[in-house]
Design a protein around this motif. Structure first.
Motif, PDB file in Angstrom:
ATOM      1  N   GLU A   1      32.000  25.607  -2.411  1.00  0.00           N
ATOM      2  CA  GLU A   1      30.738  26.187  -2.882  1.00  0.00           C
ATOM      3  C   GLU A   1      30.084  27.124  -1.867  1.00  0.00           C
TER       4      GLU A   1
ATOM      5  N   GLU B   1      30.241  27.593  -7.372  1.00  0.00           N
ATOM      6  CA  GLU B   1      30.946  26.347  -7.025  1.00  0.00           C
ATOM      7  C   GLU B   1      31.893  25.922  -8.130  1.00  0.00           C
TER       8      GLU B   1
ATOM      9  N   ASP C   1      31.035  18.749 -10.624  1.00  0.00           N
ATOM     10  CA  ASP C   1      30.069  19.485  -9.797  1.00  0.00           C
ATOM     11  C   ASP C   1      30.444  20.958  -9.869  1.00  0.00           C
TER      12      ASP C   1
ATOM     13  N   HIS D   1      32.294  19.819  -0.303  1.00  0.00           N
ATOM     14  CA  HIS D   1      32.507  18.390  -0.057  1.00  0.00           C
ATOM     15  C   HIS D   1      33.531  17.830  -1.026  1.00  0.00           C
TER      16      HIS D   1
HETATM   17 MG    MG Z   1      28.431  20.485  -4.593  1.00  0.00          MG
END
Ligand code: MG
Length: 255
Positions: free
Chosen positions: A206, A237, A108, A172
């Motif tokens: 992020e 991020e 991510d 997260h």
């Molecule tokens: Mg993310």
């Protein structure tokens, strides 16, 4: 729900591979996205590049999301999707947020792109402070610290740059699932310390900062998040592994 996921060495090896594939696609997109493309062209391109890694999009189909990646232009904060109607201009800024899933692990990462060197002072402040906040947060992603330490470092940079710090969307845990506990807010909350950081935790940090107020709304498509005041927004991020020593930025391209 557990308050944090601690990954095994075997999982971390798989997460590293997915994160590196994600970083490779981000870097290809960074050079291949040019003004004149539609945001749909960008999404199609991202889909091809993701397929070339041997992985699949972590976002496509996630809670019904329809894009290969998130493409958020100008006042769109996050979760935008490609459109035939939106042609990228060289004066725009474009946030791309992507994840590649390989062998049960996911990456991510996000970056906000600009296409000209002669940006306004405000846009330069927005982009540089949002990226700086990401690295300030990463510097706190160390064994023995708490999630709150990351949040405080990110928030301090945003406040110093007088930017709106989005509260509705947060970082997260991210490893074998796209979203895992804990949440990693970009601001401190009274009484919230979050879990203690231990080796094996993988966090997507992020910051999402706005030139104007922090307030955002979601369009009727249930995805596209825009600033209330129409001012522009940036998003950077990385996915970071907590280790015994230095944080390991899994989505820094190593090759
Ligand atoms: Mg993310």
């Amino acid at each position: 729900m557990r308050d944090a996921v601690i990954h095994t060495p075997e999982e971390i090896e798989r997460i590293r591979i997915a994160a590196q594939a994600t970083a490779a696609v981000r870097e290809q997109l960074r050079t291949m996205i040019i003004p004149g493309m539609t945001t749909r062209n960008v999404d199609d391109l991202a889909g091809r590049l993701i397929a070339e890694t041997g992985g699949t999009s972590s976002f496509l189909g996630y809670h019904g999301f329809s894009g290969n990646i998130c493409i958020s232009i100008n006042d769109v904060v996050v979760h935008g999707t490609g459109s035939d109607q939106v042609v990228i201009k060289d004066t725009d800024i474009l946030s791309i947020d992507l994840g590649v899933t390989i062998n049960g692990a996911t990456g991510d990462t996000a970056v906000t792109l600009a296409f000209r060197d002669d940006l306004s002072a405000d846009l330069k402040r927005l982009l540089s402070a949002t990226e700086e906040a990401l690295y300030a947060g990463i510097a706190e992603a160390r064994k023995g610290k708490f999630v709150r330490d990351i949040s405080a470092a990110v928030e301090a940079v945003g406040k110093k740059a007088r930017l709106g710090i989005v509260r509705e969307y947060v970082g997260h845990g991210c490893g074998t699932k796209l979203h895992e506990p804990p949440e990693v807010p970009n601001f401190v909350m009274p009484g919230f310390r979050g879990p203690k950081l231990v080796p094996g935790m993988v966090l997507a940090i992020e910051p999402m900062f706005n030139l104007g107020s922090a307030r955002v709304y979601t369009e009727p498509d249930h995805w596209t998040v825009r600033t209330r005041d129409g001012q522009w927004s940036a998003h950077f991020e990385h996915q970071v592994l907590i280790t015994e020593t230095e944080p390991e930025i899994l989505t820094c391209q190593k090759m």
